[in-house]
Design a protein around this motif. Structure first.
Motif, PDB file in Angstrom:
ATOM      1  N   CYS A 105      -4.657   5.019   4.954  1.00 30.69           N
ATOM      2  CA  CYS A 105      -4.281   6.294   4.058  1.00 30.69           C
ATOM      3  C   CYS A 105      -4.130   5.639   2.494  1.00 30.69           C
ATOM      4  O   CYS A 105      -3.401   4.639   2.279  1.00 30.69           O
ATOM      5  CB  CYS A 105      -2.864   6.734   4.488  1.00 30.69           C
ATOM      6  N   THR A 106      -4.582   6.440   1.514  1.00 27.82           N
ATOM      7  CA  THR A 106      -4.480   6.067   0.030  1.00 27.82           C
ATOM      8  C   THR A 106      -4.297   7.318  -0.720  1.00 27.82           C
ATOM      9  O   THR A 106      -4.844   8.381  -0.540  1.00 27.82           O
ATOM     10  CB  THR A 106      -6.016   5.523  -0.338  1.00 27.82           C
ATOM     11  N   GLY A 107      -3.446   7.109  -1.722  1.00 30.70           N
ATOM     12  CA  GLY A 107      -3.221   8.423  -2.763  1.00 30.70           C
ATOM     13  C   GLY A 107      -1.913   8.170  -3.027  1.00 30.70           C
ATOM     14  O   GLY A 107      -1.090   8.786  -2.252  1.00 30.70           O
ATOM     15  N   ARG A 108      -1.751   7.564  -4.298  1.00 28.66           N
ATOM     16  CA  ARG A 108      -0.586   7.518  -4.858  1.00 28.66           C
ATOM     17  C   ARG A 108       0.631   7.122  -4.094  1.00 28.66           C
ATOM     18  O   ARG A 108       1.757   7.566  -3.866  1.00 28.66           O
ATOM     19  CB  ARG A 108       0.077   8.896  -5.372  1.00 28.66           C
ATOM     20  N   LYS A 131       7.307   3.808   5.476  1.00 22.11           N
ATOM     21  CA  LYS A 131       7.741   4.924   6.088  1.00 22.11           C
ATOM     22  C   LYS A 131       6.403   5.603   6.918  1.00 22.11           C
ATOM     23  O   LYS A 131       6.405   6.116   8.085  1.00 22.11           O
ATOM     24  CB  LYS A 131       8.286   6.040   5.231  1.00 22.11           C
ATOM     25  N   VAL A 132       5.140   5.658   6.012  1.00 15.06           N
ATOM     26  CA  VAL A 132       3.920   6.199   6.603  1.00 15.06           C
ATOM     27  C   VAL A 132       3.682   5.469   7.933  1.00 15.06           C
ATOM     28  O   VAL A 132       3.113   6.040   8.947  1.00 15.06           O
ATOM     29  CB  VAL A 132       2.768   5.997   5.544  1.00 15.06           C
ATOM     30  N   LEU A 133       3.756   4.128   7.675  1.00 15.22           N
ATOM     31  CA  LEU A 133       3.390   3.189   8.834  1.00 15.22           C
ATOM     32  C   LEU A 133       4.601   3.595  10.147  1.00 15.22           C
ATOM     33  O   LEU A 133       4.036   3.791  11.184  1.00 15.22           O
ATOM     34  CB  LEU A 133       3.169   1.604   8.634  1.00 15.22           C
ATOM     35  N   ALA A 134       5.819   3.570   9.842  1.00  8.43           N
ATOM     36  CA  ALA A 134       6.804   3.746  10.866  1.00  8.43           C
ATOM     37  C   ALA A 134       6.391   5.216  11.502  1.00  8.43           C
ATOM     38  O   ALA A 134       6.957   5.322  12.543  1.00  8.43           O
ATOM     39  CB  ALA A 134       8.192   3.598  10.212  1.00  8.43           C
ATOM     40  N   MET A 176      -3.030   1.331   8.059  1.00  6.07           N
ATOM     41  CA  MET A 176      -3.201   0.687   6.903  1.00  6.07           C
ATOM     42  C   MET A 176      -2.796   1.467   5.778  1.00  6.07           C
ATOM     43  O   MET A 176      -3.063   2.545   5.560  1.00  6.07           O
ATOM     44  CB  MET A 176      -4.578   0.089   6.864  1.00  6.07           C
ATOM     45  N   ILE A 177      -2.228   0.755   4.608  1.00  8.00           N
ATOM     46  CA  ILE A 177      -1.937   1.449   3.344  1.00  8.00           C
ATOM     47  C   ILE A 177      -3.008   0.875   2.306  1.00  8.00           C
ATOM     48  O   ILE A 177      -3.142   0.013   2.155  1.00  8.00           O
ATOM     49  CB  ILE A 177      -0.464   1.353   3.133  1.00  8.00           C
TER      50      ILE A 177
END
Ligand SMILES: Cc1cc2nc3c(=O)[nH]c(=O)nc-3n(C[C@H](O)[C@H](O)[C@H](O)COP(=O)(O)O)c2cc1C
Ligand code: SF4
Length: 653
Positions: A292-295, A304-307, A313-314
């Motif tokens: 996931c990419t974007g600001r 948080k996105v991972l949790a 992957m960030i």
């Protein structure tokens, strides 16, 4: 550990990446002679050194018909291999993995550099490049597949840990996948199965070339965000089918196309983490890791996105252009030391779009890591007494760098807060994040041992009495007082007065825009937000003429129009006249030379240029051992130049 998910390893095919931070692919213009360069080695190496688990290179061109940008690496030539080896060896020293991104831009390019026709699924010109491509024949598709494969072999021989194929926002593969750009009547167009045929050929050719044990992924556009284009639902299906082919190991996501480039590298008007729901949507349909990419510029959001299970992957592109050491600082809990990207787009995409070398407003070391990167700052031989006047971006950087080198530094500012003109600029509509460039540096100035004296308008006499060895004048600029006849009349203000709330404007306001940048348009929007009727007269072809490269033009104009702002372009303004409530603007059209008059307005706001604030410098000239001036007080420009000059002087004194 503050970020247990972010700093856990992830397997991408046969390779294990030590954490969940990927430095995302982006053009640098740092290649030399279309071959990888030493500058790129230091550039990508710096991000691995800073803790990114994975570095993905910029897009590299797989075929001669793809030369959208002059300084792309031609990965289809075997001559790239020695340079690749140097880069990959260097990155591996820091325990980082590095993947190469391979691309053919298709219609999103022109033939002016290659002197060849561009190739695309259908003969439809791209919205930016506007050149009609050659409709690819079957043998052309086969040839591109062969070139993808040959390029992949060079990448593998060059020591890369894996490959990403660019099927996202700017790629031939997306043009085959999308009904927006594929109008073919043969087996490569029409049904989804047909539209996937060419991209699958490219993947298969690469997989065959590199073998099953080599990590291979694709970058997909998660949503074209255009009516009639690919939306998340269709992309979910495409991703599921790609996964089912058994040929790929991960799915990196981007968003949008050249029709809406402002969403690819969303500027500060676009919310942080704006693509997270799209990544989460794709992750629902596939089992392979999703990026996931974007600001996502903050480890807290990344964790948080991972949790939440929204991605595996960030992807961080601009966040690590701005601060290569963000990962390491996050891991060590040094959150105050992170230099957060503000999505201004001025130094990165703003420069790349103009074919300049990559830069960053807040990181002068970009592309110069060998000379200015981590570990290059040396302590001064002699500890000098350094006085810096002006706590805007330039003064702050000069103070930080000089302090770190062991000088005894005092920083004066006449205001009660550090920041200089940024404190005013950040009041423009939607521009508050610009203030982060000051917040980022305040703590660093403090840690560098600088003495900060606020609310002191220091005079030359006071300074000389302190007997400094070095004085750096960073006193900035202010709006011109008389940029046009009648500017000294009633109800005429400059943008700084407006943003600082020092005006009585009435309801009907005319803003004169000779700026073309946020100074004018963010002030117009600031006024419109207060319910005023705003008319903008500009000397340019359109309001916001300088905002294209930073991807701010589209949304700025959209918001201004939605808020009822009206525009008159092409006008050389010669005079403002009249009394309050009956103000008029006189000028002529720069093309027809026809004079006209606009009004009546309650007030006029001028964005008609800055003048240097250099009186202190001139009073000190010849009286101090070492005297320097930096930033706007030399010539009014933008924050990037003030920071650049502050950084340089801090290193040199
Ligand atoms: C200067 C610049 C050049 C870019 N070039 C590429 C590229 O070559 N390939 C690609 O897939 N994405 C490219 N991108 C898009 C980024 O990979 C990323 O998707 C985008 O910047 C949004 O991520 P961010 O908010 O973390 O910066 C580029 C971005 C920037 C800023
Ligand atoms: S120039 Fe602005 S948007 Fe680009 S990386 Fe630097 S801070 Fe971020």
């Amino acid at each position: 550990m503050m970020f247990p998910n972010l700093f856990s390893p992830l397997k991408l095919g046969t390779v294990e990446v030590k954490n969940r931070i990927s430095f995302q692919p982006h053009l640098t213009n740092l290649a030399v002679g279309n071959l990888p360069s030493e500058r790129q080695m230091y550039y990508w190496g710096e991000r691995a050194k800073g803790g990114a688990g994975l570095v993905i290179t910029e897009e590299m061109s797989v075929h001669p018909t793809d030369m959208a940008y002059e300084k792309l690496i031609d990965v289809y030539h075997a001559e790239v291999i020695p340079g690749f080896k140097k880069i990959t060896d260097y990155v591996h020293q820091f325990d980082g993995k590095i993947f190469a991104q391979l691309n053919h831009n298709g219609q999103q390019g022109d033939g002016s550099i290659s002197r060849l026709p561009v190739w695309a699924p259908s003969p439809m010109p791209d919205v930016l490049f506007r050149e009609t491509p050659k409709e690819m024949e079957h043998e052309d598709i086969e040839e591109v597949a062969r070139y993808f494969a040959r390029s992949a072999i060079h990448v593998r021989e060059g020591g890369f840990d894996g490959i990403e194929l660019q099927f996202g926002h700017s790629s031939l593969a997306r043009q085959f996948l999308s009904p927006l750009t594929n109008f073919r009547g043969d087996e490569y167009g029409g049904s989804l199965e047909n539209r996937m045929r060419a991209p699958l050929k490219f993947i298969s050719a690469v997989r065959k070339a590199v073998g099953n044990d080599y990590p291979l992924g694709i970058r997909m556009c998660a949503d074209e965000m255009i009516p009639g284009g690919l939306d998340l639902g269709q992309v979910q299906e495409i991703c599921a089918r790609f996964e089912a082919s058994g040929l790929i190991d991960f799915m990196d996501l981007s968003i949008a196309t050249f029709y809406n480039l402002y969403l690819v590298e969303g500027s500060m008007h676009t919310p942080l983490g704006y693509t997270i729901p799209l990544a989460a949507g794709v992750r629902e349909r596939v089992k392979i890791p999703v990026f996931c990419t974007g600001r996502i510029n903050d480890p807290v959001m990344a964790e948080k996105v991972l949790a939440n299970g929204q991605a595996d992957m960030i992807g961080m592109c601009r966040a690590l252009i701005c601060d290569p050491f963000l990962p390491r600082k996050a891991q060590e809990g040094r959150m105050d030391d992170i230099r957060y990207c503000i999505a201004c787009n001025q130094g990165c995409i703003g420069r790349i779009g103009m074919n300049k070398l990559l830069g960053c407003v807040q990181n002068p070391a970009v592309g110069r890591e060998k000379e200015w990167g981590e570990g290059t700052l040396t302590r001064a031989n002699t500890r000098k007494k350094v006085t810096i006047v002006g706590g805007g971006p330039g003064g702050l950087w000069a103070a930080k760098m000089a302090g770190r080198r062991g000088h005894s530094v005092t920083l004066y500012d006449k205001n009660e807060a550090l920041g200089g003109q940024v404190l005013t600029a950040m009041k423009g509509a939607g521009r508050d994040e610009f203030g982060v460039i000051i917040r980022n540096e305040k703590e660093q100035v403090h840690k560098a041992g600088v003495t900060v004296k606020l609310g002191v308008e220091v005079t030359a006499e006071q300074l000389l009495a302190e007997k400094p060895d070095v004085v750096v004048v960073a006193t900035g600029s202010r709006p011109k007082e008389q940029p046009v006849g009648g500017a000294d009349g009633p109800s005429v203000y400059n943008v700084w007065q407006v943003l600082d709330g020092k005006t009585e404007l009435g309801e009907k306001v005319c803003l004169i825009d000779y700026d073309g940048h946020h100074r004018a348009s963010a002030t117009a929007e600031f006024l419109a937000n207060q319910g005023k009727t705003v008319h903008v007269i500009t000397s340019s072809l359109f309001v916001g003429a300088e905002l294209g490269p930073t991807q701010d033009l589209y949304l700025t104009r959209q918001r201004l129009l939605q808020k009822g702002v009206t525009f008159t372009p092409d006008i050389a303004v010669m005079e403002v006249a009249g009394e309050t409530g009956a103000k008029t603007v006189k000028g002529f059209n720069v093309y027809s030379n026809q004079w006209d008059e606009w009004g009546p307005f309650d007030a006029i706001v001028l964005a008609m240029g800055q003048k240097v604030d250099d009186s202190l410098y001139h009073s000190l000239k010849g009286k101090v051992g070492e005297l320097y001036r930096i930033g706007d007080c030399v010539a009014p420009r933008k924050a990037d130049m003030a920071i650049w000059e502050g950084h340089r002087i801090g290193r040199e004194i």
